[in-house]
Design a protein around this motif. Structure first.
Motif, PDB file in Angstrom:
ATOM      1  N   LEU A 101      61.107  -5.097  -0.951  1.00 26.22           N
ATOM      2  CA  LEU A 101      59.820  -5.785  -0.791  1.00 26.22           C
ATOM      3  C   LEU A 101      59.177  -6.072  -2.146  1.00 26.22           C
ATOM      4  O   LEU A 101      58.555  -7.111  -2.334  1.00 26.22           O
ATOM      5  N   GLU A 102      59.351  -5.149  -3.092  1.00 24.13           N
ATOM      6  CA  GLU A 102      58.824  -5.373  -4.438  1.00 24.13           C
ATOM      7  C   GLU A 102      59.629  -6.448  -5.167  1.00 24.13           C
ATOM      8  O   GLU A 102      59.058  -7.355  -5.776  1.00 24.13           O
ATOM      9  N   ASP A 103      60.948  -6.357  -5.089  1.00 21.22           N
ATOM     10  CA  ASP A 103      61.817  -7.258  -5.843  1.00 21.22           C
ATOM     11  C   ASP A 103      61.807  -8.699  -5.329  1.00 21.22           C
ATOM     12  O   ASP A 103      61.946  -9.634  -6.116  1.00 21.22           O
ATOM     13  N   ALA A 124      54.509   0.647  -4.033  1.00 23.37           N
ATOM     14  CA  ALA A 124      55.015   1.264  -2.803  1.00 23.37           C
ATOM     15  C   ALA A 124      53.887   1.682  -1.862  1.00 23.37           C
ATOM     16  O   ALA A 124      54.145   2.310  -0.844  1.00 23.37           O
ATOM     17  N   ARG A 125      52.681   1.310  -2.180  1.00 19.56           N
ATOM     18  CA  ARG A 125      51.556   1.656  -1.313  1.00 19.56           C
ATOM     19  C   ARG A 125      51.568   0.772  -0.072  1.00 19.56           C
ATOM     20  O   ARG A 125      51.868  -0.419  -0.138  1.00 19.56           O
ATOM     21  N   LEU A 167      52.833  -3.985   3.371  1.00 16.42           N
ATOM     22  CA  LEU A 167      52.638  -4.674   4.657  1.00 16.42           C
ATOM     23  C   LEU A 167      52.417  -6.180   4.481  1.00 16.42           C
ATOM     24  O   LEU A 167      53.062  -6.975   5.171  1.00 16.42           O
ATOM     25  N   PRO A 168      51.548  -6.621   3.554  1.00 17.82           N
ATOM     26  CA  PRO A 168      51.403  -8.067   3.359  1.00 17.82           C
ATOM     27  C   PRO A 168      52.693  -8.727   2.833  1.00 17.82           C
ATOM     28  O   PRO A 168      53.002  -9.861   3.194  1.00 17.82           O
ATOM     29  N   ALA A 169      53.437  -8.008   1.995  1.00 11.68           N
ATOM     30  CA  ALA A 169      54.705  -8.556   1.498  1.00 11.68           C
ATOM     31  C   ALA A 169      55.685  -8.750   2.646  1.00 11.68           C
ATOM     32  O   ALA A 169      56.382  -9.772   2.718  1.00 11.68           O
ATOM     33  N   TYR A 170      55.725  -7.793   3.556  1.00 15.55           N
ATOM     34  CA  TYR A 170      56.591  -7.925   4.732  1.00 15.55           C
ATOM     35  C   TYR A 170      56.164  -9.128   5.573  1.00 15.55           C
ATOM     36  O   TYR A 170      56.999  -9.930   5.986  1.00 15.55           O
ATOM     37  N   GLU A 171      54.875  -9.248   5.817  1.00 15.27           N
ATOM     38  CA  GLU A 171      54.388 -10.367   6.633  1.00 15.27           C
ATOM     39  C   GLU A 171      54.723 -11.707   5.992  1.00 15.27           C
ATOM     40  O   GLU A 171      55.142 -12.638   6.671  1.00 15.27           O
ATOM     41  N   GLN A 172      54.561 -11.799   4.688  1.00 10.88           N
ATOM     42  CA  GLN A 172      54.870 -13.035   3.973  1.00 10.88           C
ATOM     43  C   GLN A 172      56.361 -13.345   4.061  1.00 10.88           C
ATOM     44  O   GLN A 172      56.750 -14.498   4.243  1.00 10.88           O
ATOM     45  N   GLY A 173      57.197 -12.321   3.943  1.00 14.02           N
ATOM     46  CA  GLY A 173      58.639 -12.527   3.937  1.00 14.02           C
ATOM     47  C   GLY A 173      59.310 -12.367   5.282  1.00 14.02           C
ATOM     48  O   GLY A 173      60.541 -12.451   5.372  1.00 14.02           O
ATOM     49  N   GLN A 213      74.462  -2.553  14.958  1.00 15.67           N
ATOM     50  CA  GLN A 213      74.080  -1.206  14.532  1.00 15.67           C
ATOM     51  C   GLN A 213      72.824  -1.265  13.655  1.00 15.67           C
ATOM     52  O   GLN A 213      72.543  -2.291  13.046  1.00 15.67           O
ATOM     53  N   PRO A 214      72.060  -0.147  13.570  1.00 17.76           N
ATOM     54  CA  PRO A 214      70.859  -0.134  12.725  1.00 17.76           C
ATOM     55  C   PRO A 214      71.172  -0.582  11.295  1.00 17.76           C
ATOM     56  O   PRO A 214      72.253  -0.331  10.763  1.00 17.76           O
ATOM     57  N   VAL A 215      70.184  -1.246  10.694  1.00 19.84           N
ATOM     58  CA  VAL A 215      70.341  -1.861   9.380  1.00 19.84           C
ATOM     59  C   VAL A 215      69.259  -1.350   8.444  1.00 19.84           C
ATOM     60  O   VAL A 215      68.106  -1.214   8.860  1.00 19.84           O
ATOM     61  N   VAL A 216      69.632  -1.077   7.192  1.00 20.90           N
ATOM     62  CA  VAL A 216      68.661  -0.856   6.128  1.00 20.90           C
ATOM     63  C   VAL A 216      68.875  -1.979   5.128  1.00 20.90           C
ATOM     64  O   VAL A 216      69.935  -2.085   4.514  1.00 20.90           O
ATOM     65  N   LEU A 217      67.879  -2.836   5.007  1.00 20.58           N
ATOM     66  CA  LEU A 217      67.952  -3.970   4.087  1.00 20.58           C
ATOM     67  C   LEU A 217      67.522  -3.498   2.701  1.00 20.58           C
ATOM     68  O   LEU A 217      66.371  -3.133   2.494  1.00 20.58           O
ATOM     69  N   ARG A 218      68.459  -3.508   1.775  1.00 21.46           N
ATOM     70  CA  ARG A 218      68.195  -3.082   0.403  1.00 21.46           C
ATOM     71  C   ARG A 218      68.087  -4.313  -0.499  1.00 21.46           C
ATOM     72  O   ARG A 218      68.543  -5.394  -0.152  1.00 21.46           O
TER      73      ARG A 218
END
Length: 95
Positions: A39-41, A48-49, A54-60, A78-83
């Motif tokens: 989300l930062e990159d 990380a606050r 949350l706004p970064a997630y909504e935007q992306g 299967q469950p995913v962790v997006l890195r």
């Protein structure tokens, strides 16, 4: 395989520094995550606050969901962790 996403708000996991959200694979819930680092990159989170990620997630969200759906399709739902690195893979970088 039919993949959609629940309308539930994402949930911050401060221990693992991830934001969890629910995908529906053939109607069954699958918990997926995106790391704070991703989300930062890639989506402009300042830190990380929770109030920054949350706004970064909504935007992306459209791009995050598109990449998540592609990975779910590839891994059989299967469950995913997006890195962060995943968004650098050819074909997955925002246009």
């Amino acid at each position: 395989m039919h993949i959609t996403f629940a309308d539930d708000p994402p949930v911050f996991d401060g221990v693992d520094l991830e934001l969890n959200f629910t995908a529906l694979v053939d109607g069954q819930p699958v918990v997926c995550s995106i790391t704070v680092e991703a989300l930062e990159d890639h989506f402009g989170a300042e830190s990380a606050r929770e109030e920054h990620i949350l706004p970064a997630y909504e935007q992306g969200r459209p791009r995050i969901r598109a990449v998540c759906a592609e990975v779910l399709d590839d891994n059989g739902g299967q469950p995913v962790v997006l890195r962060s690195g995943l968004f650098r893979v050819t074909g997955m970088e925002p246009k």
